[in-house]
Design a protein around this motif. Structure first.
Motif, PDB file in Angstrom:
ATOM      1  N   ASN A 150       0.867  -1.180   0.000  1.00  0.00           N
ATOM      2  CA  ASN A 150       0.000   0.000   0.000  1.00  0.00           C
ATOM      3  C   ASN A 150       0.906   1.233   0.000  1.00  0.00           C
ATOM      4  OD1 ASN A 150      -1.607   2.243   0.790  1.00  0.00           O
ATOM      5  ND2 ASN A 150      -3.090   0.867   1.782  1.00  0.00           N
ATOM      6  N   ASN A 152      -0.060   4.449  -0.132  1.00  0.00           N
ATOM      7  CA  ASN A 152      -0.619   5.678   0.428  1.00  0.00           C
ATOM      8  C   ASN A 152       0.149   6.085   1.687  1.00  0.00           C
ATOM      9  OD1 ASN A 152      -2.567   5.818  -1.586  1.00  0.00           O
ATOM     10  ND2 ASN A 152      -4.060   4.626  -0.409  1.00  0.00           N
ATOM     11  N   HIS A 154      -0.453   7.140   4.638  1.00  0.00           N
ATOM     12  CA  HIS A 154      -0.838   6.641   5.964  1.00  0.00           C
ATOM     13  C   HIS A 154      -1.469   5.250   5.882  1.00  0.00           C
ATOM     14  CE1 HIS A 154       0.144  10.511   7.684  1.00  0.00           C
ATOM     15  NE2 HIS A 154      -0.631  11.105   6.786  1.00  0.00           N
ATOM     16  N   GLU A 156      -3.959   4.320   4.100  1.00  0.00           N
ATOM     17  CA  GLU A 156      -5.411   4.300   3.932  1.00  0.00           C
ATOM     18  C   GLU A 156      -5.795   3.476   2.697  1.00  0.00           C
ATOM     19  OE1 GLU A 156      -3.955   8.259   2.133  1.00  0.00           O
ATOM     20  OE2 GLU A 156      -3.484   6.947   3.841  1.00  0.00           O
ATOM     21  N   ILE A 157      -7.025   2.978   2.699  1.00  0.00           N
ATOM     22  CA  ILE A 157      -7.526   2.141   1.603  1.00  0.00           C
ATOM     23  C   ILE A 157      -8.262   3.017   0.591  1.00  0.00           C
ATOM     24  CG2 ILE A 157      -8.853   0.097   1.000  1.00  0.00           C
ATOM     25  CD1 ILE A 157      -6.537  -0.407   2.959  1.00  0.00           C
ATOM     26  N   ASN A 158      -7.913   2.879  -0.673  1.00  0.00           N
ATOM     27  CA  ASN A 158      -8.615   3.626  -1.719  1.00  0.00           C
ATOM     28  C   ASN A 158     -10.027   3.080  -1.915  1.00  0.00           C
ATOM     29  OD1 ASN A 158      -6.227   5.047  -2.349  1.00  0.00           O
ATOM     30  ND2 ASN A 158      -5.593   3.479  -3.808  1.00  0.00           N
ATOM     31  N   GLN A 159     -11.032   3.915  -1.762  1.00  0.00           N
ATOM     32  CA  GLN A 159     -12.416   3.615  -2.125  1.00  0.00           C
ATOM     33  C   GLN A 159     -12.837   2.174  -1.821  1.00  0.00           C
ATOM     34  OE1 GLN A 159     -13.817   5.161  -5.904  1.00  0.00           O
ATOM     35  NE2 GLN A 159     -12.051   6.537  -6.057  1.00  0.00           N
ATOM     36  N   GLY A 191      -5.883  -3.911   0.716  1.00  0.00           N
ATOM     37  CA  GLY A 191      -5.693  -2.533   0.277  1.00  0.00           C
ATOM     38  C   GLY A 191      -4.393  -2.260  -0.454  1.00  0.00           C
TER      39      GLY A 191
END
Length: 613
Positions: A150, A152, A154, A156-159, A191
């Protein structure tokens, strides 16, 4: 007592070895010792030809040797042949024998009835499948995108998708939530995304990777994305088209090529093309509107609930590959799926379930890719692609202008059988040479070799957790002809059984350095030694099933690898070991060049030497 003898793997009996190009001549010799007057016939037929079976009298060239030179001139395809031997006895009677295929190849066997004789296969191809240089020299790495990294900032999970769940940590064990029908009702995601792949380019470079094979990246409902919802859209969990272009450009900038997974046999039931749940609109898609332009793509048995699907899986409506509109949609010259992504710079395609695609469909894809420079097309075929029959039809994978190579799934089982000693080394070696014989030479060297994929149990688990055995598995993988491919995480020590256990997140916090270093070492050897990429191939073994080895060589160098699977030290010479084939021509000198080798119990031996300074 002398016996009738023929061996398709020895150049004393058949020249040249293996498949031949259309119009070439092949020399056949058979040894038939006899004190009786004898006639010998070469019997051959071209599959699908109206001419049928033809018997050619062979010429006696030595006391017990008969020869016939056959011109392969009935077009590409499979030719089948055997030998007929007629002895004329002193009492005026005749005794007829037949010599044919023994089920494995090489040496044959005698039959007394023509109806019982099995034929040898001779593969005839239209053109050599010369792959791009980047492919022939590549070391591949297969990535299951949701489970690699992943990128990103932090994590975070995209959508996230509706009605799915996200794992709490990257170390979680994957699992499916199924209903009583064993159907997955909540897809699970870690993610991983395209930015994660871009971020890990330094890792790939350090390992020595030069090409990626990505599992599907187009929008789907599942985490594996073999249920395509939109061929023109990157799955939002993975990122955007901009993320894809950024990733592709970054990979290309450091010399890493990218092959995408083309899933064209079926789509997702909730795709914009089928749209069972109405996600794309109440009147959009074949299952919602019989007037839809997509309706002719599918075969409904009772509209809209009963339809043909891939292997009966309702989530995957099957597409009619003979539909001209679908063909144009996938590989047309303008605005097609292939045109969009290949023009962006994708270096090749791996065709999922190639058996489910027609020869015309595969040929259309290949023709489209020939409009670009240095692209590759390989297919998912689990068996011998030269003689594969799918849906009662012989496939044309290897004959030219279709696939350039296939995924070499049989190799994984061969390596497992060697290291777990679950099959005789003689049988394994014969199977290896059988594929070498049946495939055109370039097609054979274009195979994408693997010891693990998203469809198989993790290699370390299959080797009972033995790090030593996995080290040997790397050696066998990288010594074999073909293009080696590492399944993400195998080099880090990932374990697991069948799906979903074999699709864990990459263990970034717990990489097994011993396994990683062994894999990296073999990658560097492969890249350094041309004989390991392009050289001749000969397996060898001890009849006691304790030593297995491979010799690769060209005019300039040789490499030799062997593994001692016994509990005692072994001192050997190559010429003392068995092999289904013989070295070609002057290369028999290798046997004297390679000195006595000593290998300690359960260890391996690797050596390299230049033949020309």
């Amino acid at each position: 007592m002398a016996h009738i003898y023929y061996n398709s793997w020895l150049e004393r009996y058949k020249f040249p070895f293996g498949a031949v190009k259309e119009g070439k001549r092949v020399d056949f010799w058979i040894s038939v010792p006899s004190d009786l007057e004898t006639n010998v016939y070469f019997v051959v037929r071209k599959e699908g030809s109206s001419i049928g079976k033809i018997s050619f009298p062979m010429n006696k060239v030595e006391e017990d040797r008969y020869h016939y030179q056959y011109k392969v001139d009935q077009g590409s395809g499979l030719y089948f042949y055997y030998f007929k031997i007629v002895h004329f006895c002193s009492d005026g009677s005749k005794r007829t024998l037949f010599y044919g295929f023994n089920g494995q190849g090489g040496e044959g066997k005698i039959e007394h009835q023509e109806a019982e004789v099995a034929s040898y296969q001779l593969t005839c191809f239209e053109k050599a499948e010369i792959a791009p240089n980047w492919y022939r020299e590549a070391v591949f790495y297969q990535i299951f995108p949701d489970r690699f990294a992943n990128g990103n900032s932090h994590g975070e999970i995209n959508q996230p998708k509706k009605n799915s769940f996200i794992y709490a940590t990257e170390e979680d064990e994957p699992m499916y939530i199924r209903n009583k029908k064993d159907e997955v009702v909540r897809w699970d995601f870690f993610g991983g995304n395209l930015k994660g792949i871009t971020e890990k380019i330094p890792y790939l470079l350090e390992l020595g990777i030069t090409a990626l094979y990505l599992n599907p990246i187009f929008e789907g409902s599942s985490n594996h994305r073999y249920d395509t919802n939109d061929y023109f859209k990157i799955d939002p969990v993975l990122g955007t088209e901009e993320d894809f272009i950024e990733m592709l450009e970054a990979l290309h900038a450091v010399g890493i090529s990218v092959v995408l997974d083309g899933v064209f046999s079926h789509v997702g039931k909730n795709s914009r093309y089928f749209n069972q749940a109405g996600i794309y609109g109440k009147e959009v898609g074949a299952a919602r509107n019989p007037e839809s332009s997509y309706y002719p793509w599918f075969k409904f048995e009772k509209y809209p609930t009963n339809y043909q699907s891939w292997w009966g899986v309702a989530d995957l409506p099957e597409v009619d590959k003979n539909n001209k509109a679908f063909q144009e949609f996938i590989y047309g010259d303008v605005d097609s799926v292939l045109a969009k992504w290949t023009s962006l710079g994708v270096d090749g395609w791996r065709l999922d379930v190639a058996d489910e695609l027609t020869d015309e469909f595969i040929g259309g894809i290949r023709k489209h890719l020939q409009g670009y420079t240095d692209k590759i097309l390989i297919g998912e075929v689990w068996e011998d692609a030269s003689n594969k029959i799918a849906y009662d039809k012989r496939r044309r994978y290897v004959f030219g202008d279709h696939l350039q190579g296939v995924m070499n799934y049989p190799l994984r089982q061969q390596i497992l059988d060697i290291l777990n000693q679950t099959r005789s080394f003689e049988k394994i070696s014969q199977e290896m040479v059988s594929y070498q014989e049946n495939y055109p030479e370039d097609f054979y060297y274009n195979q994408l070799n693997n010891i693990g994929t998203h469809d198989t149990e993790r290699i370390l688990s299959m080797l009972e957790g033995s790090v030593d055995k996995l080290t040997h598995a790397w050696g066998l993988l990288f010594m074999m002809p073909g293009i080696p491919c590492v399944y993400y995480g195998d080099e880090a020590g990932s374990t697991g059984g069948k799906d979903p256990e074999n699709r864990k997140f990459f263990p970034w916090k717990n990489v097994n350095q011993t396994i990683y270093t062994a894999c990296q070492t073999w990658i560097h050897r492969r890249k350094k030694h041309a004989s390991m990429k392009f050289g001749e191939f000969f397996p060898f073994y001890s009849l006691e099933n304790e030593i297995f080895g491979i010799v690769r060589y060209n005019i300039e160098e040789y490499t030799v690898y062997l593994v001692n699977l016994s509990d005692k030290p072994q001192k050997i010479r190559i010429e003392e070991l068995a092999s289904p084939r013989q070295y070609r021509g002057d290369y028999q000198i290798l046997e004297s060049l390679i000195e006595e080798i000593e290998v300690t119990p359960y260890q391996e031996y690797f050596a390299f030497e230049r033949l020309i300074d």
